[in-house]
Design an enzyme around this catalytic site. Structure first.
Site, short mmCIF file in Angstrom:
data_model
loop_
_atom_site.label_atom_id
_atom_site.label_comp_id
_atom_site.label_asym_id
_atom_site.label_seq_id
_atom_site.Cartn_x
_atom_site.Cartn_y
_atom_site.Cartn_z
CD GLU A 1 16.92 4.13 6.42
OE1 GLU A 1 16.28 4.25 5.36
OE2 GLU A 1 16.70 4.81 7.43
CE LYS B 1 12.90 11.09 8.51
NZ LYS B 1 13.47 9.78 8.78
N1 PSU Z 1 16.83 8.77 8.55
C1 PSU Z 1 17.44 9.78 7.87
N2 PSU Z 1 16.97 10.08 6.62
C2 PSU Z 1 15.92 9.40 6.03
C3 PSU Z 1 15.29 8.35 6.76
C4 PSU Z 1 15.79 8.07 8.01
O1 PSU Z 1 18.37 10.40 8.39
O2 PSU Z 1 15.55 9.71 4.91
C5 PSU Z 1 14.11 7.61 6.13
C6 PSU Z 1 13.92 6.25 6.79
O3 PSU Z 1 13.93 5.28 5.75
C7 PSU Z 1 12.53 6.30 7.42
C8 PSU Z 1 11.83 7.19 6.44
O4 PSU Z 1 11.93 5.04 7.56
O5 PSU Z 1 12.81 8.23 6.26
C9 PSU Z 1 10.49 7.68 6.96
O6 PSU Z 1 9.63 7.86 5.89
P1 PSU Z 1 8.05 8.04 6.11
O7 PSU Z 1 7.94 9.27 6.96
O8 PSU Z 1 7.49 8.23 4.72
O9 PSU Z 1 7.55 6.81 6.77
#
Ligand code: PSU
Ligand code: MN
Length: 307
Positions: free
Chosen positions: A23, A157
């Site tokens: 990604e 996360k």
């Molecule tokens: N994994 C990481 N760092 C990131 C992400 C994933 O180590 O920044 C990103 C991914 O793109 C994931 C996003 O889909 O964070 C989640 O964002 P949100 O909580 O706004 O859906």
């Protein structure tokens, strides 16, 4: 809608060789420049040295890119104006000719469209800590429930409510496997206390589950939870208090929506003097290594079927 494949992804697709989806939000909004560029290059060269074509996915000027040539990787990692789009905004980005980094939800959707079933990232999005008030639940979860594939991640996360995230993954029907563990990892640390995963020992077992799911008519992804390496963990006491501080700060500044995750990651990086960035890169590369093995194993299976 134009889909632009990189030369190597196209070659691998035409010759039935393995491809791994990656990604771009982790690059554009998850890490600072130039660490993000170095990480992106390292991730891609890890793939290449194992005979896998890296398919980093992004939207540039309204075109969908499956695999980025070096100039585009530079643009994605350097640009100050690049947006962050989840699945629901794919059409908007194309129609409005945006340049946008893709999250887990939009990446797996576009990877599926391109016929690339295996994807590796750092950690998926999920249910946010303040969900009762904010209703903030990442679209990653619904996309995982509705897109067939195999996603490798170090749990979700640690800034999230991991218990609710795991519960919701069950409710919406995401197959959850733990790589050599029954415990959901907490991104920066191996352990979360949530011990409800089905453990698997090898890439072969993961591919077997995927094939069985597909044969059973299931259309969801398998989430493979792969814990960070012990040597790169941040002690849980230390990271917990910094995450609490980050959440309070975000609340105080009324940070919401898609700004939340990038804000928290950046705040944690500053408070740990970069230690969280080192851990994030390590866990993401560890996931990419497992993703490489899985996509090669699935590729072997598919090629045997072709004979
Ligand atoms: N994994 C990481 N760092 C990131 C992400 C994933 O180590 O920044 C990103 C991914 O793109 C994931 C996003 O889909 O964070 C989640 O964002 P949100 O909580 O706004 O859906
Ligand atoms: Mn959100």
């Amino acid at each position: 809608m134009k889909i632009i494949y990189s030369k190597e992804v196209l070659e691998h697709k035409n010759e039935n060789l393995p491809v791994l989806a990656l990604e771009s939000t982790i690059l554009a909004h998850g890490m600072p420049y130039p660490e993000n560029l170095n990480f992106g290059k390292e991730a891609e060269s890890l793939c290449r040295s194992s005979g896998v074509a890296p398919a980093t996915i992004a939207v540039v000027d309204g075109d969908v890119y499956i695999g980025l040539e070096e100039e585009k990787l530079h643009f994605i990692t350097k640009s100050k104006i690049i947006k962050k789009i989840s699945r629901r905004e794919i059409g908007t980005a194309i129609a409005k000719r945006w340049s946008a980094a893709t999250t887990v939800s939009s990446t797996i959707t576009l990877a599926h469209l391109a016929g690339i079933p295996v994807f590796a990232t750092g950690g998926i999005g999920g249910v946010h800590e303040n969900v009762i008030r904010s209703f903030d639940i990442s679209e990653d979860l619904s996309a995982l429930a509705e897109t067939p594939g195999i996603v490798v991640s170090a749990g979700a996360k640690a800034i999230l409510d991991l218990e609710k995230t795991v519960e919701l993954l069950e409710s919406i029907g995401v197959t959850l496997l733990g790589f050599k563990t029954n415990e959901f990892p907490a991104f920066y640390t191996q352990k979360s206390g949530i011990k409800t995963l089905t453990p698997v020992k090898s890439e072969r077992e993961i591919v077997d589950v995927y094939i069985a799911n597909r044969r059973a008519g299931l259309l969801n992804s398998i989430l493979v939870a792969n814990p960070i390496l012990k040597k790169d963990e941040i002690p849980s006491g230390k990271i917990k208090s910094i995450i609490d501080h980050a959440l309070k700060k975000a609340n105080h500044l009324s940070i919401s929506g898609k700004e939340t995750t990038p804000f928290l990651l950046k705040f944690i990086e500053e408070k740990t003097n970069g230690e969280s960035l080192v851990a994030n890169k390590s866990l993401a590369l560890n996931n990419i290594k497992l993703g490489i093995k899985i996509c090669k194993e699935l590729n072997r299976f598919e090629n045997k079927k072709r004979l």
